[in-house]
Design a protein around this motif. Structure first.
Motif, PDB file in Angstrom:
ATOM      1  N   TRP A 194      58.062 -15.637  14.798  1.00 51.27           N
ATOM      2  CA  TRP A 194      59.110 -15.656  15.815  1.00 51.27           C
ATOM      3  C   TRP A 194      59.993 -16.891  15.690  1.00 51.27           C
ATOM      4  O   TRP A 194      61.216 -16.811  15.738  1.00 51.27           O
ATOM      5  CB  TRP A 194      58.488 -15.594  17.203  1.00 51.27           C
ATOM      6  CG  TRP A 194      59.515 -15.540  18.283  1.00 51.27           C
ATOM      7  CD1 TRP A 194      59.868 -16.543  19.118  1.00 51.27           C
ATOM      8  CD2 TRP A 194      60.323 -14.420  18.631  1.00 51.27           C
ATOM      9  NE1 TRP A 194      60.845 -16.118  19.969  1.00 51.27           N
ATOM     10  CE2 TRP A 194      61.148 -14.822  19.700  1.00 51.27           C
ATOM     11  CE3 TRP A 194      60.433 -13.123  18.145  1.00 51.27           C
ATOM     12  CZ2 TRP A 194      62.066 -13.973  20.283  1.00 51.27           C
ATOM     13  CZ3 TRP A 194      61.352 -12.276  18.738  1.00 51.27           C
ATOM     14  CH2 TRP A 194      62.155 -12.694  19.784  1.00 51.27           C
ATOM     15  N   ASN A 195      59.401 -18.077  15.528  1.00 52.09           N
ATOM     16  CA  ASN A 195      60.158 -19.324  15.538  1.00 52.09           C
ATOM     17  C   ASN A 195      60.412 -19.913  14.166  1.00 52.09           C
ATOM     18  O   ASN A 195      61.212 -20.833  14.042  1.00 52.09           O
ATOM     19  CB  ASN A 195      59.409 -20.388  16.358  1.00 52.09           C
ATOM     20  CG  ASN A 195      59.343 -20.021  17.800  1.00 52.09           C
ATOM     21  OD1 ASN A 195      60.294 -19.525  18.366  1.00 52.09           O
ATOM     22  ND2 ASN A 195      58.204 -20.276  18.405  1.00 52.09           N
ATOM     23  N   GLY A 196      59.720 -19.485  13.148  1.00 50.32           N
ATOM     24  CA  GLY A 196      59.847 -20.092  11.834  1.00 50.32           C
ATOM     25  C   GLY A 196      58.919 -21.289  11.733  1.00 50.32           C
ATOM     26  O   GLY A 196      58.399 -21.787  12.727  1.00 50.32           O
ATOM     27  N   GLY A 241      60.387 -24.322  13.662  1.00 51.98           N
ATOM     28  CA  GLY A 241      60.684 -24.140  15.081  1.00 51.98           C
ATOM     29  C   GLY A 241      62.108 -23.708  15.362  1.00 51.98           C
ATOM     30  O   GLY A 241      62.472 -23.478  16.508  1.00 51.98           O
ATOM     31  N   HIS A 242      62.939 -23.583  14.331  1.00 52.81           N
ATOM     32  CA  HIS A 242      64.335 -23.213  14.539  1.00 52.81           C
ATOM     33  C   HIS A 242      64.765 -22.013  13.718  1.00 52.81           C
ATOM     34  O   HIS A 242      65.938 -21.656  13.745  1.00 52.81           O
ATOM     35  CB  HIS A 242      65.247 -24.395  14.174  1.00 52.81           C
ATOM     36  CG  HIS A 242      64.979 -25.610  14.983  1.00 52.81           C
ATOM     37  ND1 HIS A 242      65.273 -25.686  16.322  1.00 52.81           N
ATOM     38  CD2 HIS A 242      64.404 -26.781  14.659  1.00 52.81           C
ATOM     39  CE1 HIS A 242      64.911 -26.872  16.774  1.00 52.81           C
ATOM     40  NE2 HIS A 242      64.355 -27.552  15.780  1.00 52.81           N
ATOM     41  N   HIS A 248      66.265 -16.207  16.118  1.00 51.90           N
ATOM     42  CA  HIS A 248      67.707 -16.494  16.047  1.00 51.90           C
ATOM     43  C   HIS A 248      68.526 -15.238  15.845  1.00 51.90           C
ATOM     44  O   HIS A 248      69.733 -15.233  16.070  1.00 51.90           O
ATOM     45  CB  HIS A 248      67.990 -17.533  14.963  1.00 51.90           C
ATOM     46  CG  HIS A 248      67.956 -16.991  13.573  1.00 51.90           C
ATOM     47  ND1 HIS A 248      66.783 -16.794  12.893  1.00 51.90           N
ATOM     48  CD2 HIS A 248      68.948 -16.592  12.740  1.00 51.90           C
ATOM     49  CE1 HIS A 248      67.045 -16.311  11.703  1.00 51.90           C
ATOM     50  NE2 HIS A 248      68.356 -16.174  11.574  1.00 51.90           N
ATOM     51  N   LEU A 249      67.908 -14.141  15.407  1.00 48.04           N
ATOM     52  CA  LEU A 249      68.635 -12.899  15.226  1.00 48.04           C
ATOM     53  C   LEU A 249      68.998 -12.242  16.557  1.00 48.04           C
ATOM     54  O   LEU A 249      69.935 -11.464  16.639  1.00 48.04           O
ATOM     55  CB  LEU A 249      67.797 -11.916  14.393  1.00 48.04           C
ATOM     56  CG  LEU A 249      67.461 -12.376  12.973  1.00 48.04           C
ATOM     57  CD1 LEU A 249      66.522 -11.353  12.325  1.00 48.04           C
ATOM     58  CD2 LEU A 249      68.703 -12.545  12.146  1.00 48.04           C
TER      59      LEU A 249
END
Length: 67
Positions: free
Chosen positions: A53-55, A58-59, A64-65
């Motif tokens: 979810w966050n990578g 964290g970003h 982000h999609l």
């Protein structure tokens, strides 16, 4: 010796349920097994979902999609 040249029917699986069994069994088996696993291993599914979810930084990830 018989000389039957008729092809034998192929063995079929059980209506395709074998491929879905790990996805159905894992949510049931993991909480039961987590009581016997070390803490780091028992939190793996939650960590994996957070990384997706966050990578890793964290970003990134798929969050982000969605905005």
């Amino acid at each position: 010796m018989p000389t039957n040249s008729t092809p034998q029917p192929a063995v079929t699986s059980r209506n395709g349920w074998c491929c879905c069994l790990p996805f159905v069994a894992l949510p049931v088996v993991w909480p039961l097994a987590a009581a016997f696993l070390p803490e780091r291993v028992s939190w793996f599914p939650i960590w994996l979902a957070a990384v997706v979810w966050n990578g890793t930084d964290g970003h990134g990830g798929i969050s982000h999609l969605l905005g």
